[in-house]
Design an enzyme around this catalytic site. Sequence first.
Site, PDB file in Angstrom:
ATOM      1  N   CYS A  33       6.472  -6.809   6.931  1.00  0.00           N
ATOM      2  CA  CYS A  33       7.515  -6.175   7.745  1.00  0.00           C
ATOM      3  C   CYS A  33       8.219  -7.247   8.565  1.00  0.00           C
ATOM      4  O   CYS A  33       7.597  -8.181   9.058  1.00  0.00           O
ATOM      5  CB  CYS A  33       6.913  -5.127   8.672  1.00  0.00           C
ATOM      6  SG  CYS A  33       8.162  -4.136   9.545  1.00  0.00           S
ATOM      7  N   CYS A  80       6.799  -4.112  15.815  1.00  0.00           N
ATOM      8  CA  CYS A  80       6.433  -3.017  16.701  1.00  0.00           C
ATOM      9  C   CYS A  80       4.994  -3.234  17.144  1.00  0.00           C
ATOM     10  O   CYS A  80       4.084  -3.341  16.317  1.00  0.00           O
ATOM     11  CB  CYS A  80       6.595  -1.681  15.977  1.00  0.00           C
ATOM     12  SG  CYS A  80       8.296  -1.357  15.465  1.00  0.00           S
ATOM     13  N   GLU A 124       0.812  -1.207   0.000  1.00  0.00           N
ATOM     14  CA  GLU A 124       0.000   0.000   0.000  1.00  0.00           C
ATOM     15  C   GLU A 124       0.849   1.263   0.000  1.00  0.00           C
ATOM     16  O   GLU A 124       1.986   1.271   0.469  1.00  0.00           O
ATOM     17  CB  GLU A 124      -0.942   0.009   1.217  1.00  0.00           C
ATOM     18  CG  GLU A 124      -1.960  -1.123   1.180  1.00  0.00           C
ATOM     19  CD  GLU A 124      -2.931  -1.104   2.358  1.00  0.00           C
ATOM     20  OE1 GLU A 124      -4.005  -1.705   2.230  1.00  0.00           O
ATOM     21  OE2 GLU A 124      -2.621  -0.490   3.391  1.00  0.00           O
ATOM     22  N   CYS A 145      -1.156   6.674  10.366  1.00  0.00           N
ATOM     23  CA  CYS A 145       0.147   6.126  10.756  1.00  0.00           C
ATOM     24  C   CYS A 145      -0.019   4.815  11.520  1.00  0.00           C
ATOM     25  O   CYS A 145      -0.779   4.733  12.480  1.00  0.00           O
ATOM     26  CB  CYS A 145       0.881   7.143  11.616  1.00  0.00           C
ATOM     27  SG  CYS A 145       2.541   6.648  12.092  1.00  0.00           S
ATOM     28  N   LEU A 191      11.179   6.271  17.715  1.00  0.00           N
ATOM     29  CA  LEU A 191      11.711   6.105  19.074  1.00  0.00           C
ATOM     30  C   LEU A 191      10.654   5.493  19.990  1.00  0.00           C
ATOM     31  O   LEU A 191      10.830   4.398  20.519  1.00  0.00           O
ATOM     32  CB  LEU A 191      12.174   7.457  19.608  1.00  0.00           C
ATOM     33  CG  LEU A 191      12.923   7.422  20.941  1.00  0.00           C
ATOM     34  CD1 LEU A 191      14.204   6.599  20.845  1.00  0.00           C
ATOM     35  CD2 LEU A 191      13.220   8.833  21.430  1.00  0.00           C
ATOM     36  N   CYS A 206       3.447   8.688   1.203  1.00  0.00           N
ATOM     37  CA  CYS A 206       4.005   7.690   2.112  1.00  0.00           C
ATOM     38  C   CYS A 206       4.247   6.415   1.320  1.00  0.00           C
ATOM     39  O   CYS A 206       3.301   5.778   0.839  1.00  0.00           O
ATOM     40  CB  CYS A 206       3.045   7.450   3.272  1.00  0.00           C
ATOM     41  SG  CYS A 206       3.673   6.327   4.544  1.00  0.00           S
ATOM     42  N   ASN A 227      -3.274   5.206  16.653  1.00  0.00           N
ATOM     43  CA  ASN A 227      -4.410   4.876  15.786  1.00  0.00           C
ATOM     44  C   ASN A 227      -4.848   3.440  16.074  1.00  0.00           C
ATOM     45  O   ASN A 227      -4.157   2.497  15.684  1.00  0.00           O
ATOM     46  CB  ASN A 227      -4.006   5.009  14.319  1.00  0.00           C
ATOM     47  CG  ASN A 227      -3.652   6.446  13.961  1.00  0.00           C
ATOM     48  OD1 ASN A 227      -4.455   7.344  14.178  1.00  0.00           O
ATOM     49  ND2 ASN A 227      -2.464   6.657  13.431  1.00  0.00           N
ATOM     50  N   SER A 234      12.410   6.861   7.286  1.00  0.00           N
ATOM     51  CA  SER A 234      12.115   6.519   8.675  1.00  0.00           C
ATOM     52  C   SER A 234      12.612   5.121   8.998  1.00  0.00           C
ATOM     53  O   SER A 234      12.347   4.179   8.255  1.00  0.00           O
ATOM     54  CB  SER A 234      10.607   6.600   8.923  1.00  0.00           C
ATOM     55  OG  SER A 234      10.296   6.193  10.251  1.00  0.00           O
ATOM     56  N   CYS A 280       1.853  -1.226  15.919  1.00  0.00           N
ATOM     57  CA  CYS A 280       1.734  -1.011  14.480  1.00  0.00           C
ATOM     58  C   CYS A 280       1.040  -2.193  13.810  1.00  0.00           C
ATOM     59  O   CYS A 280       1.495  -3.335  13.922  1.00  0.00           O
ATOM     60  CB  CYS A 280       3.124  -0.808  13.877  1.00  0.00           C
ATOM     61  SG  CYS A 280       3.135  -0.567  12.093  1.00  0.00           S
TER      62      CYS A 280
END
Length: 402
Positions: free
Chosen positions: A144, A148, A124, A375, A254, A137, A332, A231, A151
């Site tokens: 991935c 995290c 995406e 995000c 971070l 973005c 989010n 990032s 996320c």
Amino acid sequence: MQTVSDLTMPIPGHIDPVPVPRAPVQRADGRIDLLGLSKDDLRMALETAQLEPKQAKLRAKQLWHWIYNRGATEFSVMTDISKAMQPWLEQRFVISRPEVVEAQVSSDGTRKWLLRSPDAQDYEMVFIPDADRGTLCVSSQVGCTLNCRFCATGTMRLVRNLTPGEIVGQVMLARDALGEWPSQPEGRMLTNIVMMGMGEPLYNFDHVRDALRLVMDGDGLALSKRRITLSTSGIVPMMARAGEEIGVNLAVSLHAVTKEVRDEIVPINRKYGIEELLQACADYPGANNARRITFEYVMLKDKNDSDADAHELVRLLKQYRLPAKVNLIPFNPWPGAPYECSTPERIKSFSSIVFAAGISAPVRTPRGRDIDAACGQLKTASQKTSRAELDRLAEEKMAALG
């Protein structure tokens, strides 16, 4: 030209990523896709197709202009290439775009595209328009390799790296949608690029570097490196190379200021700790007060949002003398997420403490929530995963980090 050795998929090991070769997917029609090739590779492709070297050099220059400056996808529109030459090119080459599976527009104007590769992998990209800029973005991987915990993308398995063509293809597709051909530096809607989509860019370093070099080339897309931000979650060994070989702005995920909390929510911290990460930021080539490093900090209720956390963040940034800006990101929520967003009052207090120390700490306005484009929400709808499966994947990924 891309080789098997170029198309590697780094996987996190105990020390550094381990390259795993992956052969490029060949087109069924046998034609070579020119999108994503460097100028030298473009010339080499023409020579390999038996074009005389001097002719190949000229045609490569013409093709480069039409592909990256004018956005052409058909050889028939290339007016400075003879009509006799155009069918020859058509038989051997193609100028692709990612396949669009779904395009959505949020109530706030944010656009999200679900894209599909020739080997049927989905990824995406998101375009976020603002009054003074338009930011794309861009994704760097299918899935991935990290986990995290806040996320949604981190719950996905890593399938493979995106190629340079698939990465720059996202920019090309956005320019198509916005009607921004031919390239021109003024009056663009798409003004900025952030490598903050699916994946960890520094675990696909070579392809991200090569794609961004295409984006920054003054003869083509011509987007300034000052308008591009990469990032990372903190892949320390690759950060200096990113500064030296790409030279774009750096953003660091971070999200916590203590080992205990960051180990939990950004597990790569178990491999490269906060102090090591911040030292790498201090050493990042080109970082100064005019080009500050952005520290992304997602606000999680009762996890990382106390006044004490804010004071510790200030202390760390000052200890390492970092030219810094802190982006505070309201969490989010997504189905199965183990956290809640901090209250507006808590976020305001945190921001005020950081601002009072002379460090910019704006609160990011969530965009595209109604289409899952905010995000941390980039996770293709085709992947419906149970909570038990998410927990199992998390355990696997954490075990891989040692």
